[in-house]
Design a protein around this motif. Sequence first.
Motif, short mmCIF file in Angstrom:
data_model
loop_
_atom_site.label_atom_id
_atom_site.label_comp_id
_atom_site.label_asym_id
_atom_site.label_seq_id
_atom_site.Cartn_x
_atom_site.Cartn_y
_atom_site.Cartn_z
N LEU A 142 -9.40 4.45 1.66
CA LEU A 142 -8.08 4.98 1.34
C LEU A 142 -8.22 5.90 0.13
O LEU A 142 -8.49 5.44 -0.98
CB LEU A 142 -7.12 3.84 1.03
CG LEU A 142 -5.68 4.23 0.73
CD1 LEU A 142 -5.05 4.96 1.92
CD2 LEU A 142 -4.87 2.99 0.37
N GLN A 143 -8.05 7.21 0.36
CA GLN A 143 -8.20 8.19 -0.71
C GLN A 143 -6.84 8.53 -1.29
O GLN A 143 -5.88 8.79 -0.55
CB GLN A 143 -8.87 9.45 -0.17
CG GLN A 143 -9.28 10.40 -1.26
CD GLN A 143 -10.27 11.43 -0.75
OE1 GLN A 143 -10.42 11.64 0.44
NE2 GLN A 143 -10.92 12.09 -1.68
N VAL A 144 -6.77 8.53 -2.63
CA VAL A 144 -5.52 8.82 -3.34
C VAL A 144 -5.78 9.92 -4.37
O VAL A 144 -6.91 10.10 -4.83
CB VAL A 144 -4.95 7.57 -4.03
CG1 VAL A 144 -4.55 6.52 -3.00
CG2 VAL A 144 -5.93 6.97 -5.03
N PHE B 196 -5.80 7.82 -8.88
CA PHE B 196 -6.43 6.52 -8.72
C PHE B 196 -5.77 5.46 -9.59
O PHE B 196 -5.43 4.37 -9.11
CB PHE B 196 -7.93 6.61 -9.04
CG PHE B 196 -8.65 5.31 -8.88
CD1 PHE B 196 -9.23 4.96 -7.66
CD2 PHE B 196 -8.75 4.41 -9.94
CE1 PHE B 196 -9.88 3.76 -7.50
CE2 PHE B 196 -9.40 3.20 -9.79
CZ PHE B 196 -9.97 2.87 -8.57
N LEU C 13 0.81 -1.23 0.00
CA LEU C 13 0.00 0.00 0.00
C LEU C 13 0.83 1.27 0.00
O LEU C 13 0.32 2.33 -0.31
CB LEU C 13 -0.96 0.03 1.20
CG LEU C 13 -2.01 -1.08 1.26
CD1 LEU C 13 -3.01 -0.77 2.39
CD2 LEU C 13 -2.72 -1.27 -0.05
N TRP D 296 -11.68 -2.67 2.00
CA TRP D 296 -11.35 -1.25 1.92
C TRP D 296 -11.87 -0.71 0.59
O TRP D 296 -11.89 -1.44 -0.40
CB TRP D 296 -9.84 -1.06 1.88
CG TRP D 296 -9.06 -1.39 3.11
CD1 TRP D 296 -8.98 -2.58 3.76
CD2 TRP D 296 -8.19 -0.49 3.80
NE1 TRP D 296 -8.11 -2.49 4.81
CE2 TRP D 296 -7.61 -1.21 4.85
CE3 TRP D 296 -7.84 0.86 3.62
CZ2 TRP D 296 -6.71 -0.63 5.74
CZ3 TRP D 296 -6.94 1.42 4.49
CH2 TRP D 296 -6.40 0.68 5.54
N ASP D 297 -12.21 0.56 0.57
CA ASP D 297 -12.44 1.27 -0.69
C ASP D 297 -11.15 2.02 -1.05
O ASP D 297 -10.62 2.75 -0.21
CB ASP D 297 -13.55 2.33 -0.55
CG ASP D 297 -14.93 1.79 -0.86
OD1 ASP D 297 -15.06 0.61 -1.20
OD2 ASP D 297 -15.90 2.58 -0.74
N LEU D 298 -10.68 1.84 -2.26
CA LEU D 298 -9.67 2.72 -2.84
C LEU D 298 -10.45 3.81 -3.56
O LEU D 298 -11.26 3.50 -4.44
CB LEU D 298 -8.76 1.97 -3.81
CG LEU D 298 -7.72 2.84 -4.53
CD1 LEU D 298 -6.71 3.41 -3.55
CD2 LEU D 298 -7.03 2.03 -5.63
N MET E 44 -0.87 -1.22 -6.75
CA MET E 44 -1.39 -2.19 -5.78
C MET E 44 -1.61 -3.56 -6.42
O MET E 44 -1.28 -4.59 -5.83
CB MET E 44 -2.65 -1.64 -5.13
CG MET E 44 -2.36 -0.45 -4.21
SD MET E 44 -3.84 0.46 -3.69
CE MET E 44 -4.69 -0.77 -2.71
N ALA F 199 -2.28 4.39 -8.39
CA ALA F 199 -2.37 3.64 -7.14
C ALA F 199 -2.93 2.24 -7.39
O ALA F 199 -2.41 1.24 -6.88
CB ALA F 199 -3.22 4.39 -6.13
N PHE F 200 -3.98 2.15 -8.20
CA PHE F 200 -4.60 0.86 -8.50
C PHE F 200 -3.58 -0.06 -9.18
O PHE F 200 -3.41 -1.22 -8.77
CB PHE F 200 -5.83 1.07 -9.39
CG PHE F 200 -6.51 -0.21 -9.79
CD1 PHE F 200 -7.36 -0.85 -8.91
CD2 PHE F 200 -6.28 -0.77 -11.04
CE1 PHE F 200 -7.98 -2.04 -9.27
CE2 PHE F 200 -6.90 -1.95 -11.41
CZ PHE F 200 -7.76 -2.59 -10.52
#
Length: 130
Positions: free
Chosen positions: A82-84, A87, A24, A124-126, A94, A90-91
């Motif tokens: 988890l706010q990015v 997106f 993460l 979790w929500d990304l 991960m 990060a996706f």
Amino acid sequence: MRLHLITLVVDDYDRAIRFFVDALGFELVEDTPALANDGRPKRWVVVRPPGGEAGILLARADGEDQRAVVGKQFAGRVGFFLQVDDFDSAFERMVAAGVEFVTAPRTESYGRVAVFRDVAGNRWDLLGPA
């Protein structure tokens, strides 16, 4: 007033640290030997997202009751968000790190979202901007 720490019950400290730090991208804030209330050894392990104020205390399950909630702390619901800023990056990072996503990315009125499981199995929500 601010939220400082929340506890996440996990099976293993080191496996949880690897997930949060390596997969993460969280920071390992503290990993200190400590003692349980009855004097047995444990560790005080805190991780947090870079630049975040609130951290997660990774607490190794101690006893049957605690082992029973590992991965079920939110009864199957999303319990963390988890706010990015980016997106897609990060996706992709991960996924490459082996994070298990249980939904494909989608766009909602509030932005991009995909649900993933942490090392213990909690959802979790990304979240990212639309």
